[in-house]
Design a protein around this motif. Structure first.
Motif, PDB file in Angstrom:
ATOM      1  N   GLN A   7       0.819  -1.253  -0.081  1.00  0.00           N
ATOM      2  CA  GLN A   7      -0.016   0.137   0.145  1.00  0.00           C
ATOM      3  C   GLN A   7       1.078   1.238   0.086  1.00  0.00           C
ATOM      4  O   GLN A   7       1.100   1.827   1.077  1.00  0.00           O
ATOM      5  CB  GLN A   7      -1.092  -0.106   1.348  1.00  0.00           C
ATOM      6  CG  GLN A   7      -1.992   1.100   1.070  1.00  0.00           C
ATOM      7  CD  GLN A   7      -2.892   1.050   2.368  1.00  0.00           C
ATOM      8  OE1 GLN A   7      -2.660   0.260   3.274  1.00  0.00           O
ATOM      9  NE2 GLN A   7      -3.920   1.785   2.226  1.00  0.00           N
ATOM     10  N   PRO A   8       1.352   1.722  -1.025  1.00  0.00           N
ATOM     11  CA  PRO A   8       2.187   2.975  -1.294  1.00  0.00           C
ATOM     12  C   PRO A   8       1.315   4.122  -0.775  1.00  0.00           C
ATOM     13  O   PRO A   8       0.021   4.155  -0.937  1.00  0.00           O
ATOM     14  CB  PRO A   8       2.576   2.867  -2.768  1.00  0.00           C
ATOM     15  CG  PRO A   8       1.348   2.332  -3.585  1.00  0.00           C
ATOM     16  CD  PRO A   8       0.925   1.214  -2.687  1.00  0.00           C
ATOM     17  N   PHE A  64      -6.173   2.772  -2.238  1.00  0.00           N
ATOM     18  CA  PHE A  64      -5.287   1.417  -2.968  1.00  0.00           C
ATOM     19  C   PHE A  64      -4.663   0.597  -2.014  1.00  0.00           C
ATOM     20  O   PHE A  64      -3.674   1.099  -1.204  1.00  0.00           O
ATOM     21  CB  PHE A  64      -4.513   2.158  -3.945  1.00  0.00           C
ATOM     22  CG  PHE A  64      -3.510   1.054  -4.619  1.00  0.00           C
ATOM     23  CD1 PHE A  64      -4.065   0.059  -5.463  1.00  0.00           C
ATOM     24  CD2 PHE A  64      -2.245   1.044  -4.743  1.00  0.00           C
ATOM     25  CE1 PHE A  64      -3.450  -0.999  -5.969  1.00  0.00           C
ATOM     26  CE2 PHE A  64      -1.276   0.414  -5.275  1.00  0.00           C
ATOM     27  CZ  PHE A  64      -1.961  -0.735  -5.943  1.00  0.00           C
ATOM     28  N   ARG A  65      -4.800  -0.596  -2.205  1.00  0.00           N
ATOM     29  CA  ARG A  65      -4.084  -1.787  -1.562  1.00  0.00           C
ATOM     30  C   ARG A  65      -4.206  -2.973  -2.574  1.00  0.00           C
ATOM     31  O   ARG A  65      -4.948  -3.221  -3.152  1.00  0.00           O
ATOM     32  CB  ARG A  65      -4.822  -2.250  -0.273  1.00  0.00           C
ATOM     33  CG  ARG A  65      -4.466  -1.085   0.920  1.00  0.00           C
ATOM     34  CD  ARG A  65      -5.057  -1.789   2.127  1.00  0.00           C
ATOM     35  NE  ARG A  65      -6.333  -2.398   2.144  1.00  0.00           N
ATOM     36  CZ  ARG A  65      -6.677  -3.473   2.791  1.00  0.00           C
ATOM     37  NH1 ARG A  65      -6.058  -3.970   3.603  1.00  0.00           N
ATOM     38  NH2 ARG A  65      -7.927  -3.877   2.509  1.00  0.00           N
ATOM     39  N   THR A  66      -3.046  -3.643  -2.481  1.00  0.00           N
ATOM     40  CA  THR A  66      -2.972  -4.847  -3.315  1.00  0.00           C
ATOM     41  C   THR A  66      -2.161  -5.975  -2.535  1.00  0.00           C
ATOM     42  O   THR A  66      -1.175  -5.810  -2.087  1.00  0.00           O
ATOM     43  CB  THR A  66      -2.254  -4.664  -4.730  1.00  0.00           C
ATOM     44  OG1 THR A  66      -2.327  -5.956  -5.603  1.00  0.00           O
ATOM     45  CG2 THR A  66      -0.908  -3.920  -4.626  1.00  0.00           C
ATOM     46  N   TRP A  67      -2.491  -7.154  -2.932  1.00  0.00           N
ATOM     47  CA  TRP A  67      -1.695  -8.331  -2.544  1.00  0.00           C
ATOM     48  C   TRP A  67      -0.485  -8.224  -3.488  1.00  0.00           C
ATOM     49  O   TRP A  67      -0.783  -8.208  -4.648  1.00  0.00           O
ATOM     50  CB  TRP A  67      -2.350  -9.458  -2.610  1.00  0.00           C
ATOM     51  CG  TRP A  67      -3.359 -10.033  -1.503  1.00  0.00           C
ATOM     52  CD1 TRP A  67      -4.543  -9.751  -1.645  1.00  0.00           C
ATOM     53  CD2 TRP A  67      -3.063 -10.527  -0.241  1.00  0.00           C
ATOM     54  NE1 TRP A  67      -5.378 -10.052  -0.381  1.00  0.00           N
ATOM     55  CE2 TRP A  67      -4.317 -10.370   0.428  1.00  0.00           C
ATOM     56  CE3 TRP A  67      -1.985 -10.662   0.325  1.00  0.00           C
ATOM     57  CZ2 TRP A  67      -4.400 -10.628   1.795  1.00  0.00           C
ATOM     58  CZ3 TRP A  67      -1.955 -10.939   1.836  1.00  0.00           C
ATOM     59  CH2 TRP A  67      -3.299 -11.044   2.509  1.00  0.00           C
ATOM     60  N   VAL A  68       0.692  -8.551  -3.184  1.00  0.00           N
ATOM     61  CA  VAL A  68       1.925  -8.917  -3.955  1.00  0.00           C
ATOM     62  C   VAL A  68       2.306 -10.176  -3.977  1.00  0.00           C
ATOM     63  O   VAL A  68       2.626 -10.546  -2.720  1.00  0.00           O
ATOM     64  CB  VAL A  68       2.826  -7.765  -4.294  1.00  0.00           C
ATOM     65  CG1 VAL A  68       3.292  -7.727  -2.480  1.00  0.00           C
ATOM     66  CG2 VAL A  68       3.851  -8.031  -5.030  1.00  0.00           C
ATOM     67  N   ILE A  69       2.458 -10.969  -5.031  1.00  0.00           N
ATOM     68  CA  ILE A  69       3.100 -12.578  -4.690  1.00  0.00           C
ATOM     69  C   ILE A  69       4.263 -12.478  -5.641  1.00  0.00           C
ATOM     70  O   ILE A  69       4.343 -12.331  -6.832  1.00  0.00           O
ATOM     71  CB  ILE A  69       1.993 -13.429  -5.271  1.00  0.00           C
ATOM     72  CG1 ILE A  69       0.584 -13.417  -4.437  1.00  0.00           C
ATOM     73  CG2 ILE A  69       2.779 -14.955  -5.084  1.00  0.00           C
ATOM     74  CD1 ILE A  69      -0.426 -13.668  -5.244  1.00  0.00           C
ATOM     75  N   PHE A  70       5.672 -12.498  -4.790  1.00  0.00           N
ATOM     76  CA  PHE A  70       6.641 -12.941  -5.649  1.00  0.00           C
ATOM     77  C   PHE A  70       6.968 -14.428  -5.587  1.00  0.00           C
ATOM     78  O   PHE A  70       6.930 -15.312  -4.829  1.00  0.00           O
ATOM     79  CB  PHE A  70       7.866 -12.521  -4.793  1.00  0.00           C
ATOM     80  CG  PHE A  70       7.850 -10.938  -4.702  1.00  0.00           C
ATOM     81  CD1 PHE A  70       8.578 -10.118  -5.492  1.00  0.00           C
ATOM     82  CD2 PHE A  70       7.363 -10.260  -3.510  1.00  0.00           C
ATOM     83  CE1 PHE A  70       8.240  -8.682  -5.306  1.00  0.00           C
ATOM     84  CE2 PHE A  70       7.345  -8.898  -3.125  1.00  0.00           C
ATOM     85  CZ  PHE A  70       7.602  -8.107  -4.134  1.00  0.00           C
TER      86      PHE A  70
END
Length: 78
Positions: A7-8, A64-70
């Motif tokens: 969440q920038p 704005f929020r997002t899941w990030v999957i590396f």
């Protein structure tokens, strides 16, 4: 593989990563720059970024929020 919420605040300053990534948008809208391609996003969208590609979220709403999957090997899947 690692999973986190991203969440920038106001500006997305992330740099290219060593692994492939998936973003799953939780909330908010905006634009996503992925290399030379700009895409609008909204909740429920899934965005893919290959390892090493310049990318960032722009013009996003305050919620704005997002899941990030590396995932995968360093350098990305071939």
């Amino acid at each position: 593989m690692s999973v986190e919420i991203y969440q920038p605040e106001q500006v997305d300053r992330q740099q290219p990563h060593e692994q492939d990534e998936l973003y799953v948008i939780i909330s908010g809208t905006g634009e996503f720059l992925n290399g030379d391609v700009r895409t609008r996003f909204q909740p429920g969208d899934v965005l893919f970024v290959p390892a090493g590609v310049v990318h960032r979220f722009e013009n996003f709403t305050d919620d704005f929020r997002t899941w990030v999957i590396f995932y995968g090997p360093h350098g990305g899947e071939k």
